[in-house]
Scaffold this active site. Structure first.
Site, PDB file in Angstrom:
ATOM      1  N   ILE A  12       0.576  -1.531  -0.086  1.00 29.22           N
ATOM      2  CA  ILE A  12       0.006  -0.261  -0.260  1.00 29.22           C
ATOM      3  C   ILE A  12       0.820   1.285  -0.304  1.00 29.22           C
ATOM      4  O   ILE A  12      -0.043   2.050   0.102  1.00 29.22           O
ATOM      5  CB  ILE A  12      -0.921  -0.322   0.863  1.00 29.22           C
ATOM      6  CG1 ILE A  12      -2.235   0.848   1.122  1.00 29.22           C
ATOM      7  CG2 ILE A  12      -0.489   0.065   2.580  1.00 29.22           C
ATOM      8  CD1 ILE A  12      -3.353   0.609   0.556  1.00 29.22           C
ATOM      9  N   ASN A  25      -4.957   1.620  14.601  1.00 29.70           N
ATOM     10  CA  ASN A  25      -5.638   1.753  16.066  1.00 29.70           C
ATOM     11  C   ASN A  25      -5.793   2.565  16.572  1.00 29.70           C
ATOM     12  O   ASN A  25      -6.057   3.405  16.194  1.00 29.70           O
ATOM     13  CB  ASN A  25      -4.744   0.408  17.156  1.00 29.70           C
ATOM     14  CG  ASN A  25      -3.020   1.726  17.080  1.00 29.70           C
ATOM     15  OD1 ASN A  25      -3.447   2.390  17.696  1.00 29.70           O
ATOM     16  ND2 ASN A  25      -2.558   0.925  17.450  1.00 29.70           N
ATOM     17  N   VAL A  34       0.036  -2.385   8.106  1.00 23.58           N
ATOM     18  CA  VAL A  34       0.076  -1.672   7.730  1.00 23.58           C
ATOM     19  C   VAL A  34       0.273  -0.329   8.476  1.00 23.58           C
ATOM     20  O   VAL A  34       1.560  -0.049   7.269  1.00 23.58           O
ATOM     21  CB  VAL A  34      -1.457  -1.781   7.482  1.00 23.58           C
ATOM     22  CG1 VAL A  34      -1.654  -0.923   5.640  1.00 23.58           C
ATOM     23  CG2 VAL A  34      -2.069  -2.960   6.406  1.00 23.58           C
ATOM     24  N   ASP A  35       0.557  -0.332   9.112  1.00 22.73           N
ATOM     25  CA  ASP A  35       0.253   1.439  10.070  1.00 22.73           C
ATOM     26  C   ASP A  35       1.478   1.405   9.427  1.00 22.73           C
ATOM     27  O   ASP A  35       1.877   2.661   9.721  1.00 22.73           O
ATOM     28  CB  ASP A  35      -0.277   0.450  11.267  1.00 22.73           C
ATOM     29  CG  ASP A  35      -1.074   2.752  12.159  1.00 22.73           C
ATOM     30  OD1 ASP A  35      -1.586   3.095  11.571  1.00 22.73           O
ATOM     31  OD2 ASP A  35       0.476   2.692  12.885  1.00 22.73           O
ATOM     32  N   SER A 118      -8.508  -5.188   8.853  1.00 15.98           N
ATOM     33  CA  SER A 118      -8.734  -5.796   9.710  1.00 15.98           C
ATOM     34  C   SER A 118      -8.334  -7.362   9.793  1.00 15.98           C
ATOM     35  O   SER A 118      -8.893  -8.552  10.398  1.00 15.98           O
ATOM     36  CB  SER A 118     -10.097  -5.651  10.187  1.00 15.98           C
ATOM     37  OG  SER A 118     -10.723  -5.157  11.592  1.00 15.98           O
ATOM     38  N   THR A 119      -7.830  -7.683   8.760  1.00 21.47           N
ATOM     39  CA  THR A 119      -7.194  -9.396   8.730  1.00 21.47           C
ATOM     40  C   THR A 119      -6.618  -9.679   9.224  1.00 21.47           C
ATOM     41  O   THR A 119      -5.993 -10.358   8.546  1.00 21.47           O
ATOM     42  CB  THR A 119      -7.633  -9.092   7.212  1.00 21.47           C
ATOM     43  OG1 THR A 119      -6.878  -8.900   6.192  1.00 21.47           O
ATOM     44  CG2 THR A 119      -9.533  -9.237   7.179  1.00 21.47           C
ATOM     45  N   TYR A 122      -5.698  -8.378  14.002  1.00 25.28           N
ATOM     46  CA  TYR A 122      -6.959  -7.686  14.121  1.00 25.28           C
ATOM     47  C   TYR A 122      -7.713  -8.905  13.919  1.00 25.28           C
ATOM     48  O   TYR A 122      -8.969  -9.644  14.862  1.00 25.28           O
ATOM     49  CB  TYR A 122      -7.900  -6.715  13.659  1.00 25.28           C
ATOM     50  CG  TYR A 122      -7.378  -6.044  14.470  1.00 25.28           C
ATOM     51  CD1 TYR A 122      -7.149  -5.728  15.720  1.00 25.28           C
ATOM     52  CD2 TYR A 122      -8.434  -4.008  14.312  1.00 25.28           C
ATOM     53  CE1 TYR A 122      -6.269  -4.512  16.281  1.00 25.28           C
ATOM     54  CE2 TYR A 122      -7.388  -3.026  15.012  1.00 25.28           C
ATOM     55  CZ  TYR A 122      -6.891  -3.585  15.833  1.00 25.28           C
ATOM     56  OH  TYR A 122      -6.485  -2.080  16.940  1.00 25.28           O
TER      57      TYR A 122
HETATM   58  P1  ADP Z   1      -5.188  -5.181  11.292  1.00 23.80           P
HETATM   59  O1  ADP Z   1      -4.876  -4.467  12.347  1.00 23.80           O
HETATM   60  O2  ADP Z   1      -6.629  -4.164  11.138  1.00 23.80           O
HETATM   61  O3  ADP Z   1      -5.370  -6.465  11.158  1.00 23.80           O
HETATM   62  P2  ADP Z   1      -3.316  -5.173   9.826  1.00 23.80           P
HETATM   63  O4  ADP Z   1      -1.705  -4.220   9.442  1.00 23.80           O
HETATM   64  O5  ADP Z   1      -2.829  -6.074  11.443  1.00 23.80           O
HETATM   65  O6  ADP Z   1      -4.267  -4.759  10.480  1.00 23.80           O
HETATM   66  O7  ADP Z   1      -3.379  -6.576   8.444  1.00 23.80           O
HETATM   67  C1  ADP Z   1      -4.344  -6.385   7.936  1.00 23.80           C
HETATM   68  C2  ADP Z   1      -3.697  -6.894   6.134  1.00 23.80           C
HETATM   69  O8  ADP Z   1      -3.069  -5.371   5.627  1.00 23.80           O
HETATM   70  C3  ADP Z   1      -3.558  -7.993   6.054  1.00 23.80           C
HETATM   71  O9  ADP Z   1      -4.120  -8.396   5.155  1.00 23.80           O
HETATM   72  C4  ADP Z   1      -1.117  -7.296   6.058  1.00 23.80           C
HETATM   73  O10 ADP Z   1      -1.674  -9.083   5.578  1.00 23.80           O
HETATM   74  C5  ADP Z   1      -1.775  -6.618   5.048  1.00 23.80           C
HETATM   75  N1  ADP Z   1      -0.600  -5.617   5.296  1.00 23.80           N
HETATM   76  C6  ADP Z   1       0.442  -5.730   5.378  1.00 23.80           C
HETATM   77  N2  ADP Z   1       1.205  -4.618   5.364  1.00 23.80           N
HETATM   78  C7  ADP Z   1       1.268  -4.333   4.242  1.00 23.80           C
HETATM   79  C8  ADP Z   1       1.372  -3.719   3.986  1.00 23.80           C
HETATM   80  N3  ADP Z   1       2.392  -3.122   3.379  1.00 23.80           N
HETATM   81  N4  ADP Z   1       0.156  -2.670   2.315  1.00 23.80           N
HETATM   82  C9  ADP Z   1      -0.462  -3.891   2.254  1.00 23.80           C
HETATM   83  N5  ADP Z   1      -1.158  -4.773   2.927  1.00 23.80           N
HETATM   84  C10 ADP Z   1      -0.547  -4.628   3.750  1.00 23.80           C
END
Ligand code: ADP
Length: 179
Positions: A12, A25, A34-35, A118-119, A122
């Site tokens: 992303i 969060n 992602v965050d 969330s996947t 969470y």
């Molecule tokens: P949440 O806490 O909402 O579950 P996460 O960041 O733990 O958020 O994960 C949400 C989704 O994003 C997961 O499917 C994870 O594999 C995916 N993800 C992690 N890093 C990235 C990235 N850099 N770009 C896109 N998707 C990502």
């Protein structure tokens, strides 16, 4: 509106859309997944702006600038933690997508990229989350002709394939029947 939805496998943080969505969060003060990736690329100015926002309840969304990201804006939304499905998770997840899309429209963005909210940590099963994600976005696109592109960015090939199959099915189901 289906032609305005795109699915890609990728990261992303590199997206060139006007806005990208962060699965944050409720503190908005950074986390993993992602965050963490978004904050790392955007630079410390992002956390500074997030500090001024005072957090965000589950299902809602807040907007900041994108700083060193290619995207002009980051929309931070807080997905529900999966507790088995009986705690209103799907409604909250839908709110995340809808409230994010509302900000996209409000800020005049033509394009936005979403991760799978969330996947990850969470724990929301992606099989259950994907129809909510695609359905909510398609619904908003139907009433927002100015939004030209919504890109779902899936991090793993498995998630990408699941989204793609479901997307094709949903598209077929809503296609006008030929006489
Ligand atoms: P949440 O806490 O909402 O579950 P996460 O960041 O733990 O958020 O994960 C949400 C989704 O994003 C997961 O499917 C994870 O594999 C995916 N993800 C992690 N890093 C990235 C990235 N850099 N770009 C896109 N998707 C990502």
């Amino acid at each position: 509106m289906w032609e305005r939805i795109e699915l890609v496998r990728g990261d992303i943080t590199g997206q060139d859309t006007d806005a990208i969505v962060n699965a944050a969060n409720h503190t908005l003060l950074g986390g993993g997944g992602v965050d963490g990736a978004i904050h790392k690329t955007a630079g410390p100015e992002l956390i500074e702006e997030c500090r001024t926002l005072g957090g965000c309840p589950t299902g809602e969304a807040r907007i900041t600038k994108g700083y060193h990201l290619r995207a002009k804006y980051v929309i931070h939304t807080v997905g529900p933690i999966w507790r088995g499905g009986g705690g209103g998770e799907s409604r909250l997840l839908q709110s995340c997508y809808e409230n994010s899309m509302r900000l996209v429209a409000e800020y005049g963005c033509r394009s936005v990229a979403f991760p799978s909210i969330s996947t990850g940590s969470y724990g929301y099963p992606i099989k259950e989350a994907a129809p909510v994600a695609i359905g909510s976005v398609a619904h908003v696109l139907g009433v927002c002709p100015d939004i030209e592109l919504v890109r779902f960015v899936l991090y793993s090939n498995e998630d990408y394939l699941l989204y793609r199959d479901l997307f094709e099915k949903m598209k077929k189901q809503t296609a006008p029947k030929r006489a």
